[in-house]
Design an enzyme around this catalytic site. Structure first.
Site, PDB file in Angstrom:
ATOM      1  N   VAL A   1       3.945  -0.629   4.231  1.00  0.00           N
ATOM      2  CA  VAL A   1       2.589  -1.010   4.636  1.00  0.00           C
ATOM      3  C   VAL A   1       2.007  -1.931   3.574  1.00  0.00           C
ATOM      4  O   VAL A   1       2.081  -1.637   2.370  1.00  0.00           O
ATOM      5  CB  VAL A   1       1.691   0.230   4.806  1.00  0.00           C
ATOM      6  CG1 VAL A   1       0.281  -0.197   5.193  1.00  0.00           C
ATOM      7  CG2 VAL A   1       2.268   1.166   5.859  1.00  0.00           C
TER       8      VAL A   1
ATOM      9  N   LEU B   1       0.815  -1.213   0.000  1.00  0.00           N
ATOM     10  CA  LEU B   1       0.000   0.000   0.000  1.00  0.00           C
ATOM     11  C   LEU B   1       0.849   1.263   0.000  1.00  0.00           C
ATOM     12  O   LEU B   1       0.429   2.293  -0.530  1.00  0.00           O
ATOM     13  CB  LEU B   1      -0.922   0.017   1.231  1.00  0.00           C
ATOM     14  CG  LEU B   1      -1.914  -1.150   1.348  1.00  0.00           C
ATOM     15  CD1 LEU B   1      -2.690  -1.043   2.645  1.00  0.00           C
ATOM     16  CD2 LEU B   1      -2.867  -1.158   0.147  1.00  0.00           C
ATOM     17  N   GLY B   2       2.009   1.219   0.583  1.00  0.00           N
ATOM     18  CA  GLY B   2       2.853   2.411   0.654  1.00  0.00           C
ATOM     19  C   GLY B   2       4.165   2.118   1.341  1.00  0.00           C
ATOM     20  O   GLY B   2       4.416   1.004   1.816  1.00  0.00           O
TER      21      GLY B   2
ATOM     22  N   GLY C   1       9.163   2.146   7.307  1.00  0.00           N
ATOM     23  CA  GLY C   1       9.085   0.811   6.729  1.00  0.00           C
ATOM     24  C   GLY C   1       8.061   0.776   5.604  1.00  0.00           C
ATOM     25  O   GLY C   1       7.904   1.763   4.878  1.00  0.00           O
TER      26      GLY C   1
ATOM     27  N   ASP D   1       3.899  14.632  15.024  1.00  0.00           N
ATOM     28  CA  ASP D   1       4.071  14.406  13.579  1.00  0.00           C
ATOM     29  C   ASP D   1       2.726  14.480  12.854  1.00  0.00           C
ATOM     30  O   ASP D   1       2.405  13.615  12.033  1.00  0.00           O
ATOM     31  CB  ASP D   1       4.747  13.051  13.329  1.00  0.00           C
ATOM     32  CG  ASP D   1       5.453  12.999  11.968  1.00  0.00           C
ATOM     33  OD1 ASP D   1       5.647  14.076  11.365  1.00  0.00           O
ATOM     34  OD2 ASP D   1       5.795  11.899  11.515  1.00  0.00           O
TER      35      ASP D   1
END
Length: 665
Positions: A352, A344-345, A350, A462
Site C-alpha cells: 500500500v 504505508l504497509g 501486496g 477476514d
C-alpha cells in the site's frame, strides 16, 4: 498371416556388445599409439606400453606414473609421492622390479620412497595391480624409544669407538600393522617403505637393509586373467578407460600429432583453449535450441495464464456497468503515487502506497501482488465495495487493470489500521475507553451493513484489526475484501470450497464440518475475537504475561467477569467500566463455539446499546461440547489439539492470533 515377433537380444549378448563397443576406442587409440609411441631404451631397461617416457604423449601408457631417463642413464619411476630406480621390467611376466634411490648408493642415506597411494591407482586402472610385498613405517623420534617393535633404522654406525654422542633424532622401522595409538608421542612418520617380507618384527637392522637392497616387485594383470574380473567390472573398467583415452586423444591428437619441446611433452595453452571451445561449442549447439524452446514455452504459459486472468477481469468489468469507481491507467497510478515512494504497509495481498489526486485529495493505493484464482482477489474487492457506500466501510475510489498490474485506490486513512492502535510498541496512541467503545460500535455497524444493508449478503471472512482502518476522527472503516463472498440475502447457509480467514479470528465451523453450517455467523465470531483484543489492547494469545492464566486473554477475562470479579482498568469513570463490561459480555456471546449460539450483528448492535444490567453472561464460550475427529479439517495446515478444552487452552491453541491468512480455493 500372423506377424512374426522380433527375436529379443539376450542380456549376456547385450553386455558383450556394450563391452565390444567400449573396446572400440582402445583399438583406435592403439593404432594411433603405434604411430607416435615407439619403444624406448634407458640403460638396460626397455620401455614400452603400458609404460611411457616423460617425453611421450600421456596415452602412450596407461599407468598414472611416468618413467624418466636421467643424465646418468638411470631408469627412474616417477610417482606423485617420490621416485624409484627401475631395475627391470619383464613384459613376459608383467612384472616391475624397483629400488629406493637412497638404497642404490653405499652411504648412510635412509629409504624415503612411499607407496601409500597405490590403492587409489588400483581403482582407476584398466588393469589389476598385484603387490606381493608389505610396507613398514620409517619414523623419526626426538627421543630414544625402548620397545621391541621399534627396530633401529640407522644405516651407519654413529661412532666407531662405541660411545654414542648426544643425538637430535632417532630413526626406527615399525611394522605397517602397528596401530596409531601405539606410536610414541615423540615420533613422526617419515615414509612408508615397501619390503619383500610379510613381517619385520623378527628381523635385525642388517636383515632389513639386505632385503631393501634387493628392491621390491609388483605386477599388472589384464582383467580377463584377474580372479575378480566379472562382465560388470569389465564394463566399468572399459568405460573409465574409454573416457580417459578420449580425453587424452582429443587433446593430443586433434592437431595432427604431439608437440615436443625441451625434451618433455606438453600441449600448448592454446590447445586446451581450442579444445574447450570446440567441446563447448558442440555441447551448446546441441542444447541451445532445447533451452530456447523451453524459455519460449515458459513465457508462453506465463503469458497465457495472465491473459486468462486479464480476460476474466475484463469480462467482469463489462458486466458491472453500474460501478461507481473510476478506472485509471497504470501511468496515472505511478504519477499520483510519485513512483511509489511513500510506502504505508505491506501484506500477503501486496503493498500500500500513499498517493495524491489532481484535486489534492490524498488516497491509499493498494498495489496487488500475485493474483490468485484468475484475479479472484481483485474481483472480490471491486464486486463488494465498488457498489456500496457506508460510513463504516472503506470507500473504493478507483482501480487499475493493465495485464498483470492491478491496483485499488481507497480513501486515505490518516490514523492507519486498528492494529497500530492496539499492538504498537512505539508511538502508541492511548485512546479513552469511550473512544474504543465507539470504534467497536462502528465496526459492528459496518459489518451489519454488509450482512443486511445491500441487495446481496456480503460475508467478509477476514475481520481483524489489520483490516479496520481509522480516519482522522478515529472513525472505523471495514476494509480488505480480498476473501469476501457475495450471497443471496435469503441464504441462511452458504457454501465455500475451503476454509478462509486468519488464524486467531477464523470461525471454528470453517474448520470443523459438524459444528454447523457456514453463514454470516462466521463474521460474528471474528468480530468477537477482535472485540476481545480491543478490550485487552493486546493480542488474544500472548506469552508476555505475569500469570499463566492470562496467556489466553478471552478465557481469562471471561472467568473474571463470570465469577463477579473486577479488572484493573486504571483511572476510569463508572460509565467506562460499564462500557468495558458490556463489551466483554458481547464478545463472549460472539465467540461461542456453535454458530447457532452466536447473535446476529443486528443483535450485537442492540446489545451494545442496551443497559448492561439487562445483559446476561453466556456459558463458557471456549468449551467443545463433543470430541471432534482430526480428519474433519478443511485443508488447514494448523495442527489442532483438543485436550484441556474446559480451561480454554484448546481455543488458545486453535485460535492463537498469528497473522496467517488462509484461502485455499
Amino acid at each position: 498371416m500372423p506377424k512374426r515377433s522380433k527375436p529379443k537380444l539376450p542380456m549376456h549378448a547385450l553386455v558383450a556388445a556394450i563391452v565390444v563397443l567400449l573396446q572400440f576406442p582402445q583399438l583406435c587409440f592403439a593404432r594411433t599409439r603405434n604411430r607416435y609411441c615407439s619403444p624406448a631404451v634407458c640403460g638396460n631397461v626397455s620401455i614400452s606400453y603400458p609404460f611411457r617416457l616423460t617425453t611421450q604423449p600421456p596415452n602412450c601408457g596407461d599407468f598414472p606414473f611416468e618413467i624418466h631417463c636421467d643424465s646418468s642413464n638411470r631408469t627412474v619411476l616417477v610417482t606423485n609421492q617420490g621416485v624409484f630406480y627401475v631395475q627391470n621390467i619383464s613384459y613376459e611376466r608383467n612384472t616391475v622390479r624397483a629400488i629406493d634411490p637412497n638404497l642404490a648408493v653405499d652411504d648412510c642415506s635412509l629409504p624415503r620412497g612411499t607407496l601409500s597411494f597405490w590403492d587409489y591407482i588400483y581403482r582407476n586402472l584398466p588393469y589389476s595391480l598385484v603387490f606381493p610385498f608389505t610396507s613398514m613405517y620409517l619414523v623419526n623420534c626426538s627421543m630414544p624409544v625402548n620397545s621391541s617393535s621399534y627396530i633401529d633404522a640407522s644405516r651407519c654406525s654413529v661412532n666407531s669407538s662405541g660411545s654414542d654422542p648426544p643425538r637430535d633424532s632417532y630413526v626406527y622401522f615399525l611394522d605397517e600393522r602397528t596401530h596409531p595409538h601405539d606410536f610414541d608421542e615423540s615420533c613422526r612418520i617419515e615414509a612408508l617403505v615397501p619390503i619383500m617380507v610379510e613381517s619385520i618384527n623378527d628381523l635385525l637392522n642388517s636383515d632389513i637393509y639386505n632385503l631393501l637392497k634387493q628392491g621390491f616387485e609388483f605386477s599388472w594383470i589384464f582383467p580377463s586373467k584377474s580372479l575378480e574380473a566379472t562382465p560388470f567390472r569389465a564394463l566399468i573398467r572399459n568405460l573409465k578407460y574409454a573416457l580417459q583415452s578420449y580425453a587424452d586423444s582429443f587433446i593430443y591428437y586433434l592437431f595432427k600429432g604431439p608437440h615436443v619441446a625441451n625434451n618433455s611433452y606438453y600441449p600448448p595453452n592454446s590447445t586446451y583453449i581450442i579444445c574447450l571451445l570446440i567441446t563447448g561449442g558442440f555441447i551448446i549447439s546441441r542444447t541451445l535450441p532445447g533451452i530456447v524452446c523451453l524459455i519460449v514455452l515458459v513465457i508462453y504459459k506465463w503469458r497465457r495464464r495472465h491473459l486468462c486472468a486479464d480476460d476474466t477481469i475484463e469480462e467482469f468489468l463489462k458486466q458491472q456497468k453500474d460501478l461507481m469507481p473510476i478506472r485509471y491507467t497504470y501511468c496515472e497510478i505511478e504519477r499520483m503515487s510519485n513512483d511509489f515512494k511513500d510506502k504505508l504497509g505491506e501484506g500477503g495481498y501486496g503493498s500500500v502506497f500513499k498517493g495524491k489526486l489532481r484535486s489534492g485529495y490524498f488516497v491509499a493505493i493498494k498495489l496487488l501482488g500475485k493474483s490468485k484464482g484468475n484475479g479472484q482477489d481483485f474481483i472480490n474487492e471491486v464486486a463488494t465495495i465498488g457498489r456500496i457506500h457506508h460510513v463504516n466501510v472503506a470507500k473504493l475510489i478507483g482501480f487499475c487493470v493493465e495485464g498483470s498490474k492491478q491496483a485499488l485506490i481507497y480513501d486515505f486513512m490518516l490514523n492507519g489500521s486498528l492494529d497500530r492502535i492496539l499492538f504498537a510498541k512505539e508511538n502508541k496512541i492511548d485512546l479513552s475507553w469511550k473512544k474504543m467503545f465507539d470504534i467497536a460500535f462502528g465496526i459492528a455497524r459496518g459489518i451489519e451493513y454488509l450482512h443486511r444493508g445491500c441487495d446481496m449478503q456480503i460475508l467478509h471472512f477476514d475481520i481483524k484489526p489489520h483490516n479496520i482502518l481509522l480516519d482522522e476522527n478515529f472513525t472505523p472503516k471495514v476494509a480488505d475484501f480480498g476473501l469476501a463472498k457475495l450471497f443471496s440475502v435469503d441464504a441462511s447457509i452458504v457454501s465455500i470450497t475451503a476454509a478462509r480467514g486468519t488464524i486467531g479470528y477464523i470461525a471454528p465451523e470453517l474448520i470443523y464440518k459438524n459444528l454447523g453450517g457456514i453463514s454470516y455467523k462466521a463474521d460474528v465470531y471474528s468480530f468477537g475475537m477482535l472485540l476481545m483484543e480491543i478490550i485487552g489492547r493486546r493480542k488474544n494469545m500472548s506469552t508476555a504475561v505475569e500469570h499463566e492464566s492470562q496467556k489466553y486473554f478471552p478465557s481469562w477475562i471471561y472467568d473474571r467477569y463470570y465469577h463477579g470479579g473486577d479488572v484493573d482498568l486504571g483511572e476510569v469513570t463508572d460509565d467506562e467500566k460499564i462500557m468495558v463490561k458490556k463489551m466483554v459480555i458481547v464478545a463472549s456471546w460472539c465467540v461461542q463455539i456453535k454458530p447457532n449460539d452466536r447473535p446476529s450483528m443486528s443483535k450485537v448492535l442492540e446489545m451494545l446499546e442496551t443497559d448492561v444490567e439487562l445483559l446476561q453472561m453466556p456459558p463458557q464460550p471456549f468449551q467443545l461440547p463433543f470430541e471432534v475427529p482430526t480428519d474433519q479439517s478443511h485443508g488447514s495446515n494448523t495442527e489442532l489439539s483438543h485436550e484441556n478444552s474446559s480451561t480454554g487452552e484448546t481455543s488458545a491453541l486453535l485460535y492463537s492470533s498469528n497473522e496467517i491468512s488462509i484461502d485455499i480455493l
